[in-house]
Design a protein around this motif. Structure first.
Motif, PDB file in Angstrom:
ATOM      1  N   UNK A 135       0.950  -1.291  -0.065  1.00  0.00           N
ATOM      2  CA  UNK A 135      -0.011   0.036  -0.125  1.00  0.00           C
ATOM      3  C   UNK A 135       0.841   1.238   0.091  1.00  0.00           C
ATOM      4  N   UNK A 136       0.409   2.342  -0.374  1.00  0.00           N
ATOM      5  CA  UNK A 136       0.730   3.635  -0.230  1.00  0.00           C
ATOM      6  C   UNK A 136       0.726   4.091   1.148  1.00  0.00           C
ATOM      7  N   UNK A 143      -6.151   3.343   6.845  1.00  0.00           N
ATOM      8  CA  UNK A 143      -6.554   2.092   7.336  1.00  0.00           C
ATOM      9  C   UNK A 143      -6.389   2.046   8.892  1.00  0.00           C
ATOM     10  N   UNK A 144      -5.419   2.310   9.570  1.00  0.00           N
ATOM     11  CA  UNK A 144      -4.944   2.649  10.713  1.00  0.00           C
ATOM     12  C   UNK A 144      -5.813   3.562  11.530  1.00  0.00           C
ATOM     13  N   UNK A 172       8.044  -0.948   5.803  1.00  0.00           N
ATOM     14  CA  UNK A 172       9.166  -1.808   5.815  1.00  0.00           C
ATOM     15  C   UNK A 172      10.575  -1.131   5.740  1.00  0.00           C
ATOM     16  N   UNK A 173      11.496  -1.971   5.764  1.00  0.00           N
ATOM     17  CA  UNK A 173      12.876  -1.563   5.902  1.00  0.00           C
ATOM     18  C   UNK A 173      13.527  -0.354   5.197  1.00  0.00           C
ATOM     19  N   UNK A 174      12.961  -0.098   4.073  1.00  0.00           N
ATOM     20  CA  UNK A 174      13.113   1.093   3.334  1.00  0.00           C
ATOM     21  C   UNK A 174      13.102   2.308   3.970  1.00  0.00           C
ATOM     22  N   UNK A 175      12.179   2.524   5.168  1.00  0.00           N
ATOM     23  CA  UNK A 175      11.723   3.586   5.781  1.00  0.00           C
ATOM     24  C   UNK A 175      12.637   3.780   7.360  1.00  0.00           C
ATOM     25  N   UNK A 176      13.570   2.793   7.171  1.00  0.00           N
ATOM     26  CA  UNK A 176      14.389   2.746   8.370  1.00  0.00           C
ATOM     27  C   UNK A 176      15.053   4.004   9.095  1.00  0.00           C
TER      28      UNK A 176
END
Length: 289
Positions: A135-136, A143-144, A172-176
């Motif tokens: 999802x974007x 949703x949350x 996901x990990x891309x946003x670490x």
């Protein structure tokens, strides 16, 4: 606005139909529209029904129905119809038999606002374990938020900070990097700034991924070009060899150029002819002798 409620006009503003999982959203829109036209007091009971019969000072209660009562009933039934028009088929089951808009509103509150303990636990599990997936960020956050609103309406206390942490741990990990930056902040972040930060990070990630994909595609194309060059180099070398008529490479172009197999066959044919000619010359010489 007159007592003759323009249902068709209000109905156009009510775009959300009540379902099992959107009571908070539906209730918010319905209340906002009705309060804007000073009509919501019928649903809350703050506009009570006036006396039905005329009271005479001398004769007491008569059988004559008051104008105020007629107008109130007409208005209330119109509002009840408006409410029913915003319900799904399943939600409508809970207002069947209700005679006033207040009765219908109370029934819906009892059924939808009061969520069972089992349902609360289900919502909590979904809320704290949700992952962004494909999802974007915007859709994931909405949703949350919907789950959070349902839990709040059931009496659960969830702060904006709780909500932001749940969102971060669902990324996901891309946003670490952005996760680390936000969690390390000493000051409170507003939901508006939080959303802007995540959308900015998402845009940056998409840009990098697009750039990486383009680079990989270019490398693949370069590799194919190099392979093509090597192929043609080998092919041209084979052509130069075939031009002497020494070998067969099985290429159609060799046939059309008169080299390779065809050249070898012609050479063998010529050798046979030469052998036959030598034989005839020796035979003739022998005869002459």
């Amino acid at each position: 606005m007159s007592d003759s409620v323009k249902i068709e006009g209000l109905l156009g503003m009510l775009t959300v139909k009540l379902q099992d999982d959107n009571f908070v959203k539906w209730s918010y829109q319905f209340q906002s529209v009705l309060k804007g036209y000073d009509l919501f007091d019928h649903f809350t009971g703050e506009s009570p029904c006036p006396p039905r019969f005329v009271i005479d000072t001398e004769a007491g209660v008569t059988h004559e129905i008051t104008v105020a009562y007629k107008n109130w009933v007409k208005k209330d039934l119109a509002l009840l119809s408006l409410l029913i028009a915003t319900l799904s088929d399943d939600a409508m089951e809970y207002v069947i038999g209700c005679k006033t808009s207040h009765d219908a509103w109370t029934s819906l509150q009892e059924w939808f606002a009061s969520i069972s303990v089992v349902r609360v636990n289900q919502l909590k599990t979904e809320f704290y374990s949700s992952q962004k997936g494909g999802k974007y960020v915007e859709k994931f956050m909405l949703k949350l938020k919907g789950i959070k609103d349902q839990l709040i309406s059931a009496g659960e206390k969830i702060t904006d900070n709780d909500y932001m942490i749940v969102v971060l741990y669902g990324l996901p990990v891309e946003f670490e990097m952005i996760k680390t930056v936000i969690l390390a902040r000493e000051t409170t972040m507003s939901l508006k700034d939080f959303r802007a930060q995540l959308l900015g990070a998402e845009a940056s990630i998409e840009t990098r991924m697009h750039s990486l994909s383009s680079s990989m595609a270019a490398m693949v194309m370069q590799g194919e070009w190099s392979n093509s060059q090597r192929f043609w180099a080998v092919y041209e070398h084979g052509e130069s060899s075939n031009s002497n008529g020494d070998s067969y490479h099985g290429s159609p172009s060799n046939v059309s150029r008169g080299s390779g197999y065809v050249g070898t066959r012609n050479r063998s044919f010529q050798q046979r002819n030469n052998g036959q000619n030598n034989y005839y010359r020796r035979f003739n010489n022998g005869s002459n002798n």
